[in-house]
Motif scaffolding. Structure first.
Motif, PDB file in Angstrom:
ATOM      1  N   PRO A 145       0.823  -1.211   0.000  1.00  0.00           N
ATOM      2  CA  PRO A 145       0.000   0.000   0.000  1.00  0.00           C
ATOM      3  C   PRO A 145       0.858   1.263   0.000  1.00  0.00           C
ATOM      4  O   PRO A 145       2.035   1.225   0.380  1.00  0.00           O
ATOM      5  N   THR A 158      -0.988   4.651   4.559  1.00  0.00           N
ATOM      6  CA  THR A 158      -2.019   3.640   4.761  1.00  0.00           C
ATOM      7  C   THR A 158      -1.783   2.962   6.108  1.00  0.00           C
ATOM      8  O   THR A 158      -0.636   2.702   6.475  1.00  0.00           O
ATOM      9  N   ALA A 213      -3.113  -2.989   6.665  1.00  0.00           N
ATOM     10  CA  ALA A 213      -4.267  -2.853   5.781  1.00  0.00           C
ATOM     11  C   ALA A 213      -4.178  -3.844   4.635  1.00  0.00           C
ATOM     12  O   ALA A 213      -3.110  -4.103   4.073  1.00  0.00           O
ATOM     13  N   TRP A 268      -7.778   1.640  -0.312  1.00  0.00           N
ATOM     14  CA  TRP A 268      -6.780   2.101   0.667  1.00  0.00           C
ATOM     15  C   TRP A 268      -7.304   3.300   1.443  1.00  0.00           C
ATOM     16  O   TRP A 268      -7.094   3.410   2.664  1.00  0.00           O
ATOM     17  N   THR A 300      -9.550   2.216   4.274  1.00  0.00           N
ATOM     18  CA  THR A 300      -8.908   1.658   5.472  1.00  0.00           C
ATOM     19  C   THR A 300      -8.538   2.753   6.474  1.00  0.00           C
ATOM     20  O   THR A 300      -8.491   2.497   7.678  1.00  0.00           O
ATOM     21  N   LYS A 301      -8.273   3.952   5.988  1.00  0.00           N
ATOM     22  CA  LYS A 301      -7.938   5.045   6.912  1.00  0.00           C
ATOM     23  C   LYS A 301      -9.134   5.393   7.793  1.00  0.00           C
ATOM     24  O   LYS A 301      -8.982   5.605   9.006  1.00  0.00           O
ATOM     25  N   GLN A 347     -12.449  -3.923   3.045  1.00  0.00           N
ATOM     26  CA  GLN A 347     -11.220  -3.167   3.280  1.00  0.00           C
ATOM     27  C   GLN A 347     -10.922  -3.334   4.773  1.00  0.00           C
ATOM     28  O   GLN A 347     -11.631  -2.785   5.617  1.00  0.00           O
TER      29      GLN A 347
END
Length: 353
Positions: free
Chosen positions: A35, A39, A43, A197, A200-201, A222
């Motif tokens: 990633p 990220t 993840a 991506w 995922t945050k 995710q």
């Protein structure tokens, strides 16, 4: 006679032209590379990318996996582990102190070949089940593993990953012209990866467990392979609740020397390497290391501090719990990791006097 020969030749030429015009598309099974910076650590994307693709009759799709997935079609996702059909039992498994574990004599579970082994044709046929088998690179620097299905008939076909049952794709096959070229579909996949991506945050930011609780992973398609919080500080006598929060990824908490745990895994977790080969799911996956109701930890269990919860999952096809409680009875700093995902997914419990 010359007309017949000419007609046959023309038909052959048309068939060859049709085959030559068939396109090959690529669909990603999760991320294909590391990633980007920023990220969250751990993840990963349990997704077909893109999740919907339209191709023309005669086209094919190559599915590419850089992590651990299958491409399966037909029926529902089967359980990854199942009771041993031979009614075997775990036996002869001792701890570091030479004492037998409590799970000796309990029913053995094995890995399900219908979920993990390849079978069926590479040509998609309505009503016929097929499975690529596990697709995973041969090493950390190896190229992604691939599997190709071809589509000779029009229709709508539904694929899934048997390792991650919520991971699904719909492939539409048209007798006309596909609306997107292979290059356009690949561009769409890359856009979906970037969006994944970013998701995922927000998943990491939302992972805020209550007091005396550790979230084991978080997210759905995710997802983040991490513990939240990564370090939990509690006083002696506290019971910590380990809660499974990943919809697609099972997790556990394993304490003890990593080298010993690795050796224990090698002799008890026997992933079949082919038909007739040894097949056994590690006993700590369904049972943990302690009898139910006796999950108290002081850092000295089994002669070397080994201690493992059962693996936890929210997948209803797998007979595993969703959470597990552990009482910490002695002050100290205790590091742990996930049985399934290894030391890369690790956490710490700091127990104060």
């Amino acid at each position: 006679m010359k007309r017949v020969v000419l007609a046959v030749a023309m038909l052959g030429a048309l068939a060859a032209a049709g085959q030559a015009g068939a396109a090959n598309y690529k669909v990603f099974l999760g991320e294909q590379a590391r990633p980007p910076a920023g990220t969250p650590k751990g993840a990963t994307l349990d997704m077909f990318l893109p999740g919907k693709v339209t191709v023309a009759v005669g086209d094919s799709i190559t599915f590419s996996s850089a992590t651990f997935h299958t491409v399966s079609i037909g029926g529902k996702a089967p359980s990854i582990i199942i009771p041993d059909p031979a009614h075997g039992k775990y036996a002869g498994i001792d701890d570091a102190a030479g004492k037998p574990f409590y799970f000796n004599g309990l029913a053995k579970l094995i890995y399900n070949g219908q979920a993990l082994a390849p079978f069926g044709p590479h040509v998609v046929t309505p009503g016929v089940k097929a499975n690529s088998g596990v697709l995973s690179p041969n090493g950390p620097k190896a190229a992604p593993a691939t599997f190709t299905f071809s589509f000779p008939k029009p229709g709508t076909y539904h694929f899934f990953c048997s390792v991650h049952p919520g991971m699904k794709a719909t492939i539409s096959v048209t007798s006309g012209t596909a609306p997107k070229s292979p290059a356009q579909v690949t561009a769409e996949a890359l856009q979906d990866v970037s969006a994944g991506w970013a998701k995922t945050k927000s998943e990491a930011a939302a992972a805020k467990p209550p007091a005396k609780t550790v979230y084991m992973g978080t997210g759905s398609l995710q997802t983040i392979l991490a513990y939240f919080p990564s370090t939990l500080k509690v006083p002696v006598g506290t019971t910590v609740n380990f809660v499974q929060r990943s919809a697609e990824e099972p997790h556990s908490a394993v304490f003890g020397p990593k080298k010993w745990v690795r050796a224990f895994s090698n002799r008890t977790d026997l992933f079949p390497q082919g038909p007739g080969k040894p097949n056994q799911a590690a006993p700590v996956i369904p049972y943990g290391s302690e009898p139910k109701g006796q999950y108290s930890y002081d850092g000295k269990t089994h002669g070397n501090g080994f201690f493992a919860t059962p693996v936890m999952s929210t997948d209803k096809t797998i007979p595993l719990p969703h959470s597990w409680k552990v009482t910490f009875t002695k002050a100290g700093t205790f590091k742990y990791f996930c049985w399934i995902h290894g030391p890369d997914m690790s956490g710490t419990i700091v127990v104060t006097p």
